[in-house]
Enzyme design. Structure first.
Site, PDB file in Angstrom:
ATOM      1  N   ASP A   3       0.834  -1.200   0.000  1.00 24.45           N
ATOM      2  CA  ASP A   3       0.000   0.000   0.000  1.00 24.45           C
ATOM      3  C   ASP A   3       0.870   1.252   0.000  1.00 24.45           C
ATOM      4  O   ASP A   3       0.627   2.199  -0.747  1.00 24.45           O
ATOM      5  CB  ASP A   3      -0.905  -0.028   1.240  1.00 24.45           C
ATOM      6  CG  ASP A   3      -2.020   1.003   1.191  1.00 24.45           C
ATOM      7  OD1 ASP A   3      -2.372   1.458   0.085  1.00 24.45           O
ATOM      8  OD2 ASP A   3      -2.548   1.344   2.264  1.00 24.45           O
ATOM      9  N   HIS A  46      -4.173   3.018  -7.046  1.00 27.84           N
ATOM     10  CA  HIS A  46      -5.334   2.718  -6.214  1.00 27.84           C
ATOM     11  C   HIS A  46      -6.611   2.542  -7.038  1.00 27.84           C
ATOM     12  O   HIS A  46      -7.502   1.785  -6.654  1.00 27.84           O
ATOM     13  CB  HIS A  46      -5.516   3.777  -5.130  1.00 27.84           C
ATOM     14  CG  HIS A  46      -4.744   3.474  -3.882  1.00 27.84           C
ATOM     15  ND1 HIS A  46      -3.388   3.691  -3.777  1.00 27.84           N
ATOM     16  CD2 HIS A  46      -5.131   2.918  -2.699  1.00 27.84           C
ATOM     17  CE1 HIS A  46      -2.983   3.313  -2.571  1.00 27.84           C
ATOM     18  NE2 HIS A  46      -4.012   2.826  -1.904  1.00 27.84           N
ATOM     19  N   HIS A  79      -6.426  -0.959  -8.102  1.00 26.80           N
ATOM     20  CA  HIS A  79      -6.828  -1.788  -6.952  1.00 26.80           C
ATOM     21  C   HIS A  79      -8.338  -1.867  -6.862  1.00 26.80           C
ATOM     22  O   HIS A  79      -8.925  -2.948  -6.698  1.00 26.80           O
ATOM     23  CB  HIS A  79      -6.282  -1.205  -5.647  1.00 26.80           C
ATOM     24  CG  HIS A  79      -7.025  -1.701  -4.443  1.00 26.80           C
ATOM     25  ND1 HIS A  79      -8.206  -1.110  -3.996  1.00 26.80           N
ATOM     26  CD2 HIS A  79      -6.798  -2.735  -3.608  1.00 26.80           C
ATOM     27  CE1 HIS A  79      -8.654  -1.770  -2.948  1.00 26.80           C
ATOM     28  NE2 HIS A  79      -7.817  -2.759  -2.693  1.00 26.80           N
ATOM     29  N   HIS A  86      -5.456  -5.633   0.711  1.00 26.10           N
ATOM     30  CA  HIS A  86      -5.486  -4.360  -0.007  1.00 26.10           C
ATOM     31  C   HIS A  86      -4.122  -4.071  -0.628  1.00 26.10           C
ATOM     32  O   HIS A  86      -4.014  -3.730  -1.814  1.00 26.10           O
ATOM     33  CB  HIS A  86      -5.870  -3.251   0.995  1.00 26.10           C
ATOM     34  CG  HIS A  86      -5.757  -1.866   0.460  1.00 26.10           C
ATOM     35  ND1 HIS A  86      -6.738  -1.286  -0.322  1.00 26.10           N
ATOM     36  CD2 HIS A  86      -4.791  -0.914   0.614  1.00 26.10           C
ATOM     37  CE1 HIS A  86      -6.376  -0.048  -0.631  1.00 26.10           C
ATOM     38  NE2 HIS A  86      -5.205   0.202  -0.075  1.00 26.10           N
TER      39      HIS A  86
END
Length: 383
Positions: free
Chosen positions: A177, A260, A263, A277
């Site tokens: 992350d 992101h 993601h 995540h």
């Protein structure tokens, strides 16, 4: 031009950040100035780990211990349930202890209930704890929406011994992350785009994003080795700060971009369910580097480093194949919907661009790993 349309640079942050070995024993001390009637939200596993220390710290601070359980995801239903629990308890401060979804649900519920809120992550797996936003998921675990709040948590408290005691996969996920923070911040900077904080970047935010990146590259491998033995070393302290505080400030005030967004698109593929995540974000980061046409050396270094860390950098490792065209198209379309952060890239990105970039990482990562003598990827099967 209206006052609200005047461009400004802004940086936002939690009211206080506390980190250290054994810090959970001081949670009551730092919570007491925020409210007199707290409610603690933690799942059964986490509560079994922290109950004794948290109870002692709250009693020492003159605070009652009222605890509410938590489910699996920060969903609309779970947030509404927590709002009702906060109101029933007459709480004026909500304390989320656990992982990113627990903390995101507490922030969302605390906002709706009008309380102050505290983030006490027991893992360094995401940068969610410091932010003024929550990620809301569907009941199946797919990304649904971001919710933005007018302020950050009043307190973020991280006990690095709890982080070291947790399965090492969570610290690895936090690296995935946090590595995206600098990559996305520099893309946002090139695009002069608005950040999650609601303004243009500050130099402060850019510097914090870069510092997060630098600390990770220097400390991730020794810190992961230490955590495999439940040890807290200076490298662990630095990595936890990079994963949590620096990445949190860096992503929010520095800006998100393609990593992101991809993601979020990947959560639409059931093959990826069960992955953390950070694992999915790492695929997004590598895909963003491809979309940027980043120098080959930079991409190779990223593949080698993330393989050593234990993060996926192939479709194989997230349960997908280059021939899964319908699934990849669905992922790509979700990543480029209106309002997604991929539009902070300094050039237009289409779903077709994302599909090609995603498919390309499979062969190139395998090639780089083979040349570096690193293991071949193992196919992931969703739980």
């Amino acid at each position: 031009m209206s006052a609200s349309a005047v461009p400004v640079r802004t940086v936002i942050s939690p009211g206080r950040y506390v980190q250290g070995k054994g810090a959970i024993a001081r949670l009551g001390e730092f919570t007491a100035p925020l409210g007199s009637t707290p409610i603690i939200v933690a799942d059964d596993v986490v509560w079994g780990i922290v109950e004794e220390q948290v109870t002692a710290s709250f009693e020492a601070a003159g605070l009652a211990v009222v605890r509410e359980s938590f489910g699996t995801y920060a969903t609309k239903t779970e947030v509404e349930r927590l709002v009702a629990a906060i109101e029933a308890a007459g709480a004026d401060v909500a304390v989320g202890i656990g992982g990113g979804s627990t903390i995101d649900a507490v922030k969302a519920a605390g906002h709706l209930a009008g309380t102050r809120w505290v983030s006490a992550p027991t893992v360094a797996s995401t940068d969610a704890p410091t932010s003024a936003l929550s990620v809301i998921y569907t009941e199946e675990g797919a990304f649904e929406e971001y919710r933005f709040f007018p302020h950050n948590p009043d307190l973020v408290l991280v006990d690095t011994q709890l982080v070291a005691n947790a399965p090492v996969k969570f610290l690895v996920a936090g690296v995935g992350d946090a590595l995206a923070t600098w990559l996305e911040a520099r893309a946002t900077r090139r695009a002069h785009a608005t950040t999650m904080a609601g303004g243009l970047q500050t130099e402060t935010a850019v510097a914090l994003a870069k510092l997060s990146w630098d600390l990770i590259w220097e400390n991730a491998l020794p810190a992961i080795a230490a955590v495999e033995d439940d040890l807290v070393t200076p490298a662990v302290e630095k990595l936890v700060e990079a994963n949590t505080l620096l990445s949190g400030l860096g992503f929010e005030s520095g800006g998100l971009a393609a990593a992101h967004a991809i993601h979020n698109g990947l959560t639409a593929a059931p093959q990826t369910h069960g992955l953390t995540h950070g694992q999915k974000v790492n695929i997004g980061s590598l895909t963003q580097l491809v979309l940027e046409g980043a120098p080959a050396e930079e991409i190779r270094d990223f593949i080698v480093f993330t393989t050593k860390v234990g993060l996926p950098n192939t479709l194989t490792e997230i349960g997908l194949k280059t021939t899964d065209l319908e699934d990849l198209q669905r992922v790509a379309e979700a990543s480029v919907v209106e309002g997604e952060t991929i539009h902070n890239m300094p050039f237009p990105v289409t779903a077709a661009d994302v599909v090609d970039a995603l498919r390309s990482i499979e062969g190139y990562s395998r090639q780089v790993r083979a040349e570096a003598g690193l293991p071949e990827p193992i196919f992931y099967t969703a739980h």
